[in-house]
Design a protein around this motif. Structure first.
Motif, PDB file in Angstrom:
ATOM      1  N   PRO A  88     -29.487  10.529 -15.487  1.00  0.00           N
ATOM      2  CA  PRO A  88     -28.447  11.445 -14.994  1.00  0.00           C
ATOM      3  C   PRO A  88     -28.193  11.238 -13.508  1.00  0.00           C
ATOM      4  CG  PRO A  88     -30.516  12.609 -15.283  1.00  0.00           C
ATOM      5  CD  PRO A  88     -30.725  11.240 -15.851  1.00  0.00           C
ATOM      6  N   ASP A  89     -26.947  11.389 -13.138  1.00  0.00           N
ATOM      7  CA  ASP A  89     -26.524  11.311 -11.745  1.00  0.00           C
ATOM      8  C   ASP A  89     -26.218  12.735 -11.290  1.00  0.00           C
ATOM      9  OD1 ASP A  89     -25.575  10.685  -9.272  1.00  0.00           O
ATOM     10  OD2 ASP A  89     -23.770   9.640  -9.966  1.00  0.00           O
ATOM     11  N   VAL A  90     -27.080  13.297 -10.421  1.00  0.00           N
ATOM     12  CA  VAL A  90     -26.932  14.686  -9.975  1.00  0.00           C
ATOM     13  C   VAL A  90     -26.085  14.713  -8.700  1.00  0.00           C
ATOM     14  CG1 VAL A  90     -28.111  16.803  -9.312  1.00  0.00           C
ATOM     15  CG2 VAL A  90     -29.162  15.244 -10.981  1.00  0.00           C
ATOM     16  N   LEU A  91     -25.001  15.460  -8.743  1.00  0.00           N
ATOM     17  CA  LEU A  91     -24.080  15.553  -7.611  1.00  0.00           C
ATOM     18  C   LEU A  91     -24.511  16.671  -6.655  1.00  0.00           C
ATOM     19  CD1 LEU A  91     -22.516  13.851  -9.711  1.00  0.00           C
ATOM     20  CD2 LEU A  91     -20.437  15.044  -9.007  1.00  0.00           C
ATOM     21  N   PRO A  92     -23.991  16.652  -5.419  1.00  0.00           N
ATOM     22  CA  PRO A  92     -24.324  17.722  -4.463  1.00  0.00           C
ATOM     23  C   PRO A  92     -23.781  19.076  -4.928  1.00  0.00           C
ATOM     24  CG  PRO A  92     -23.359  15.822  -3.354  1.00  0.00           C
ATOM     25  CD  PRO A  92     -23.154  15.605  -4.813  1.00  0.00           C
ATOM     26  N   GLU A  93     -24.345  20.156  -4.369  1.00  0.00           N
ATOM     27  CA  GLU A  93     -23.876  21.493  -4.725  1.00  0.00           C
ATOM     28  C   GLU A  93     -22.462  21.736  -4.226  1.00  0.00           C
ATOM     29  OE1 GLU A  93     -26.742  20.794  -3.415  1.00  0.00           O
ATOM     30  OE2 GLU A  93     -28.365  21.826  -4.473  1.00  0.00           O
ATOM     31  N   LEU A  94     -22.125  21.241  -3.047  1.00  0.00           N
ATOM     32  CA  LEU A  94     -20.789  21.410  -2.488  1.00  0.00           C
ATOM     33  C   LEU A  94     -19.978  20.154  -2.794  1.00  0.00           C
ATOM     34  CD1 LEU A  94     -18.854  23.126  -0.807  1.00  0.00           C
ATOM     35  CD2 LEU A  94     -19.726  21.980   1.242  1.00  0.00           C
ATOM     36  N   LEU A  95     -18.936  20.343  -3.595  1.00  0.00           N
ATOM     37  CA  LEU A  95     -18.149  19.196  -4.056  1.00  0.00           C
ATOM     38  C   LEU A  95     -16.929  18.975  -3.171  1.00  0.00           C
ATOM     39  CD1 LEU A  95     -18.085  19.750  -7.934  1.00  0.00           C
ATOM     40  CD2 LEU A  95     -19.673  18.339  -6.597  1.00  0.00           C
ATOM     41  N   THR A  96     -16.531  17.721  -3.109  1.00  0.00           N
ATOM     42  CA  THR A  96     -15.232  17.343  -2.562  1.00  0.00           C
ATOM     43  C   THR A  96     -14.581  16.414  -3.574  1.00  0.00           C
ATOM     44  OG1 THR A  96     -16.050  15.376  -1.406  1.00  0.00           O
ATOM     45  CG2 THR A  96     -16.117  17.482  -0.205  1.00  0.00           C
ATOM     46  N   LYS A  97     -13.287  16.240  -3.449  1.00  0.00           N
ATOM     47  CA  LYS A  97     -12.598  15.338  -4.380  1.00  0.00           C
ATOM     48  C   LYS A  97     -13.145  13.916  -4.261  1.00  0.00           C
ATOM     49  CE  LYS A  97      -8.221  17.898  -4.416  1.00  0.00           C
ATOM     50  NZ  LYS A  97      -6.757  17.825  -4.128  1.00  0.00           N
ATOM     51  N   ASP A  98     -13.445  13.513  -3.054  1.00  0.00           N
ATOM     52  CA  ASP A  98     -13.948  12.150  -2.847  1.00  0.00           C
ATOM     53  C   ASP A  98     -15.305  11.953  -3.510  1.00  0.00           C
ATOM     54  OD1 ASP A  98     -13.690   9.534  -1.429  1.00  0.00           O
ATOM     55  OD2 ASP A  98     -15.530  10.264  -0.452  1.00  0.00           O
ATOM     56  N   ILE A  99     -16.197  12.959  -3.380  1.00  0.00           N
ATOM     57  CA  ILE A  99     -17.531  12.850  -3.998  1.00  0.00           C
ATOM     58  C   ILE A  99     -17.412  12.745  -5.505  1.00  0.00           C
ATOM     59  CG2 ILE A  99     -19.638  14.146  -4.481  1.00  0.00           C
ATOM     60  CD1 ILE A  99     -19.490  15.254  -1.649  1.00  0.00           C
ATOM     61  N   VAL A 100     -16.609  13.600  -6.103  1.00  0.00           N
ATOM     62  CA  VAL A 100     -16.472  13.609  -7.571  1.00  0.00           C
ATOM     63  C   VAL A 100     -15.778  12.350  -8.050  1.00  0.00           C
ATOM     64  CG1 VAL A 100     -15.484  14.827  -9.542  1.00  0.00           C
ATOM     65  CG2 VAL A 100     -16.475  16.115  -7.655  1.00  0.00           C
ATOM     66  N   SER A 101     -14.740  11.928  -7.337  1.00  0.00           N
ATOM     67  CA  SER A 101     -13.994  10.737  -7.749  1.00  0.00           C
ATOM     68  C   SER A 101     -14.882   9.488  -7.739  1.00  0.00           C
ATOM     69  CB  SER A 101     -12.795  10.531  -6.819  1.00  0.00           C
ATOM     70  OG  SER A 101     -12.080   9.382  -7.157  1.00  0.00           O
ATOM     71  N   LYS A 102     -15.661   9.320  -6.674  1.00  0.00           N
ATOM     72  CA  LYS A 102     -16.551   8.151  -6.600  1.00  0.00           C
ATOM     73  C   LYS A 102     -17.645   8.223  -7.663  1.00  0.00           C
ATOM     74  CE  LYS A 102     -15.858   7.129  -1.689  1.00  0.00           C
ATOM     75  NZ  LYS A 102     -16.486   7.059  -0.353  1.00  0.00           N
ATOM     76  N   ALA A 103     -18.139   9.427  -7.956  1.00  0.00           N
ATOM     77  CA  ALA A 103     -19.169   9.572  -8.978  1.00  0.00           C
ATOM     78  C   ALA A 103     -18.626   9.234 -10.359  1.00  0.00           C
ATOM     79  CB  ALA A 103     -19.717  11.005  -8.950  1.00  0.00           C
ATOM     80  N   ILE A 104     -17.395   9.664 -10.652  1.00  0.00           N
ATOM     81  CA  ILE A 104     -16.792   9.352 -11.953  1.00  0.00           C
ATOM     82  C   ILE A 104     -16.609   7.850 -12.089  1.00  0.00           C
ATOM     83  CG2 ILE A 104     -14.719   9.601 -13.370  1.00  0.00           C
ATOM     84  CD1 ILE A 104     -14.362  12.390 -12.127  1.00  0.00           C
ATOM     85  N   GLU A 105     -16.114   7.227 -11.017  1.00  0.00           N
ATOM     86  CA  GLU A 105     -15.908   5.778 -11.054  1.00  0.00           C
ATOM     87  C   GLU A 105     -17.237   5.045 -11.213  1.00  0.00           C
ATOM     88  OE1 GLU A 105     -13.927   2.245  -8.278  1.00  0.00           O
ATOM     89  OE2 GLU A 105     -13.919   4.339  -7.606  1.00  0.00           O
ATOM     90  N   ARG A 106     -18.259   5.515 -10.525  1.00  0.00           N
ATOM     91  CA  ARG A 106     -19.574   4.875 -10.582  1.00  0.00           C
ATOM     92  C   ARG A 106     -20.255   5.054 -11.935  1.00  0.00           C
ATOM     93  NH1 ARG A 106     -21.453   7.504  -6.569  1.00  0.00           N
ATOM     94  NH2 ARG A 106     -22.500   9.200  -7.705  1.00  0.00           N
TER      95      ARG A 106
END
Length: 451
Positions: A425-443
Motif C-alpha cells: 500500500p502507498d499511504v498518502l499524507p493527511e493533508l492532500l493537494t491535487k498535485d500529491i494525489v495526481s502524482k500518487a495515482i500516476e505512480r
C-alpha cells in the motif's frame, strides 16, 4: 384476489360458503346527484359544515390569534415598542403608520394568494404553505428570523435606537418602513397555522377566487388589527411602565422564539433534501455564522456607511451559501469491508481507500477541495481506479485494525494499492493537494513489474 369463508347460523345447522372475489384497483366514487343537491350552492363537498360568513369570521379571529405565535409576536412587539415613548405626539403620523402597516399585510397576502391560485390554475396541486415546500424560501426565511433575532438580542439595532439604559426609544422609520414591517409580519407568519385558521383556509381554497381572496383578506385584517388599534389610540400605551431598562430586557427575551423558529426552519430545510439534507443544513448554519459577523459589524460601527456596506456584502454571501447548487460527486464509492477490499484488488486495477469520518474536519476539506475536483475525478476514471470508502464515523473494529495495518491510528488516511493482490500500500499524507494525489495515482496505476 379476496378469498374468504362465510358461516351463517350456529352449530351443526350452520351453512358455510367459501368465496373468491377478484379485487381490482379503483377510485373513490363521486358524490351522487342527490348528495350534491343537498349541499348549499356556496359550499363544495368536504366543507359542508362551513359557510362563507363563518369562514370569514374564523379567518378574522385566526388572524388576531396569529399575532401571539412565536414567529409573529416579535415583529408586532417591535412596532409596539415604537409607540411606547411617543404617547400622543404626532397622532396623525402614528395613525397613518398603522394604516400603511395594514396595507403592507393586505398586499402581501394578496400576492401570496394570487400566486397560489395562478399555480393551481396551471395544474399544480398546491395548498396553503406551498411556499414552505421551496428550499430557497425556507432558507431565506430562516436567515431572516435569525438576523432579526440577533437584533432583538442586542447585537445591533435594526429600526430602533435604544440607549444602553433603554431610556431613549424612538422609531425613525418612515411610511415605507411601516409597509415593509407589514410584509415582514406576513412572511414571518407563513410557517404558522394558528387556531381557527385551518378550517377557514381549507374552505377558502375550495371556493371561487373571490371567496378565497375575501377569506384571506379577513385573515390579513385580523393579523393587522392589534397594531392598527394601538396606532389609532397611542395614549393606551400610558398604562405600560415608563420607558427604561425593562424594554431592553423584554426585547432580548423576544429573540428566544425567533432563534427557536430559525432552528426549526433549519430542520425543515434539511428535510426537503432526502439525499444530502445534513450537508445542506450545515450550509445554512454557515450562513447563520456569516449573518452573525454582519450583525457584529453593524453593532461595532453603528450608523457608519462602511459597516453598512460590509454587512450588505456579508448578507448577500450568506444568502448565496445555502442557495447555491452543491457540486455533485460523480464518483462511485463502495463501502469498505475486508471482503470488498479483496474483491477490488482482485480486479487488477489500482484501489483507492478513503478512511474518513463525518466528524473529521480535515477529511471534509480534503474531499471537497481535492477528491471532488474535476482533474482528480477524471484521472481516477481514466486509470480505472477502484474506490472504497471506510466510514469511521461510528466505531468499527475492522476499520481500526485496517488502519493499524498501514501504520495509522486515525483519520484522515488515504491509501492507494497498486495493481496486484500482493502489492504494497502507498499511504498518502493527511493533508492532500491535487498535485500529491495526481502524482500518487500516476505512480500507483502501474503494475509492480512496469515501474
Amino acid at each position: 384476489m379476496l378469498h374468504g369463508l362465510l358461516k351463517i347460523g350456529k352449530g351443526d345447522d350452520a351453512d358455510t360458503y367459501e368465496f373468491t372475489i377478484p379485487v381490482a384497483k379503483g377510485a373513490v366514487p363521486p358524490l351522487s346527484l342527490a348528495s350534491k343537491k343537498a349541499l348549499p350552492a356556496n359550499v363544495k363537498p368536504g366543507t359542508a359544515d362551513i359557510t362563507v360568513f363563518s369562514a370569514l369570521a374564523l379567518a378574522f379571529l385566526g388572524g388576531i390569534i396569529l399575532n401571539l405565535m412565536p414567529c409573529v409576536f416579535p415583529v408586532l412587539f417591535l412596532k409596539g415598542l415604537a409607540l411606547v415613548n411617543t404617547g400622543s405626539q404626532d397622532r396623525r403620523h402614528q395613525r397613518l403608520s398603522g394604516l400603511i402597516y395594514t396595507l403592507g399585510i393586505l398586499v402581501s397576502f394578496w400576492i401570496i394568494v394570487g400566486t397560489l391560485l395562478a399555480l393551481r390554475q396551471g395544474g399544480q396541486q398546491l395548498g396553503w404553505g406551498f411556499q414552505l415546500q421551496s428550499p430557497g424560501f425556507v432558507a431565506i426565511l430562516a436567515m431572516l428570523m435569525f438576523f432579526l433575532a440577533l437584533s432583538l438580542a442586542g447585537q445591533f439595532e435594526l429600526g430602533l435606537s435604544l440607549t444602553s439604559a433603554g431610556n431613549n426609544l424612538a422609531n425613525k422609520q418612515g411610511h415605507s418602513g411601516s409597509f415593509f414591517t407589514g410584509m415582514l409580519a406576513v412572511v414571518a407568519a407563513t410557517p404558522c397555522m394558528g387556531p381557527l385558521m385551518g378550517a377557514a383556509v381549507g374552505f377558502a381554497l375550495a371556493q371561487p377566487a373571490w371567496v378565497t381572496f375575501a377569506v384571506f383578506t379577513a385573515l390579513a385584517l385580523g393579523l393587522a388589527l392589534p397594531y392598527l388599534i394601538l396606532s389609532m389610540n397611542p395614549q393606551w400605551t400610558s398604562i405600560l411602565p415608563k420607558p427604561g431598562a425593562w424594554m431592553e430586557t423584554l426585547k432580548q427575551l423576544t429573540a428566544v422564539p425567533l432563534f427557536a423558529t430559525a432552528i426549526w426552519l433549519t430542520w425543515v430545510y434539511g428535510k426537503l433534501y432526502a439525499a444530502d439534507g445534513v450537508d445542506r443544513s450545515a450550509m445554512l448554519l454557515t450562513a447563520f455564522l456569516v449573518l452573525a459577523i454582519a450583525g457584529w459589524a453593524l453593532g461595532k460601527w453603528p450608523a457608519k456607511w462602511g459597516s453598512a456596506i460590509a454587512a450588505i456584502i456579508l448578507i448577500v454571501l450568506a444568502i448565496i451559501l445555502p442557495l447555491r447548487k452543491p457540486k455533485v460527486d460523480t464518483l462511485t464509492w463502495k463501502p469498505w469491508t475486508p471482503d470488498s477490499l479483496a474483491a477490488a484488488r482482485a480486479t487488477g486495477h489500482p484501489v483507492f481507500v478513503d478512511y474518513t469520518a463525518a466528524w473529521c474536519l480535515s477529511c471534509q476539506v480534503n474531499e471537497r477541495a481535492v477528491l471532488r475536483s474535476d482533474d482528480i475525478i477524471k484521472q481516477l476514471g481514466d486509470q480505472h481506479v477502484e474506490l472504497l470508502k471506510a466510514d469511521w464515523t461510528n466505531y468499527d473494529s475492522a476499520i481500526t485494525q485496517s488502519l493499524s495495518s498501514v501504520g495509522r491510528s486515525g483519520v484522515p488516511t488515504y491509501v492507494i494499492y497498486p495493481p496486484g493482490e500482493k502489492s504494497n500500500p502507498d499511504v498518502l499524507p493527511e493533508l492532500l493537494t491535487k498535485d500529491i494525489v495526481s502524482k500518487a495515482i500516476e505512480r500507483d496505476s502501474k503494475a509492480p513489474d512496469a515501474k
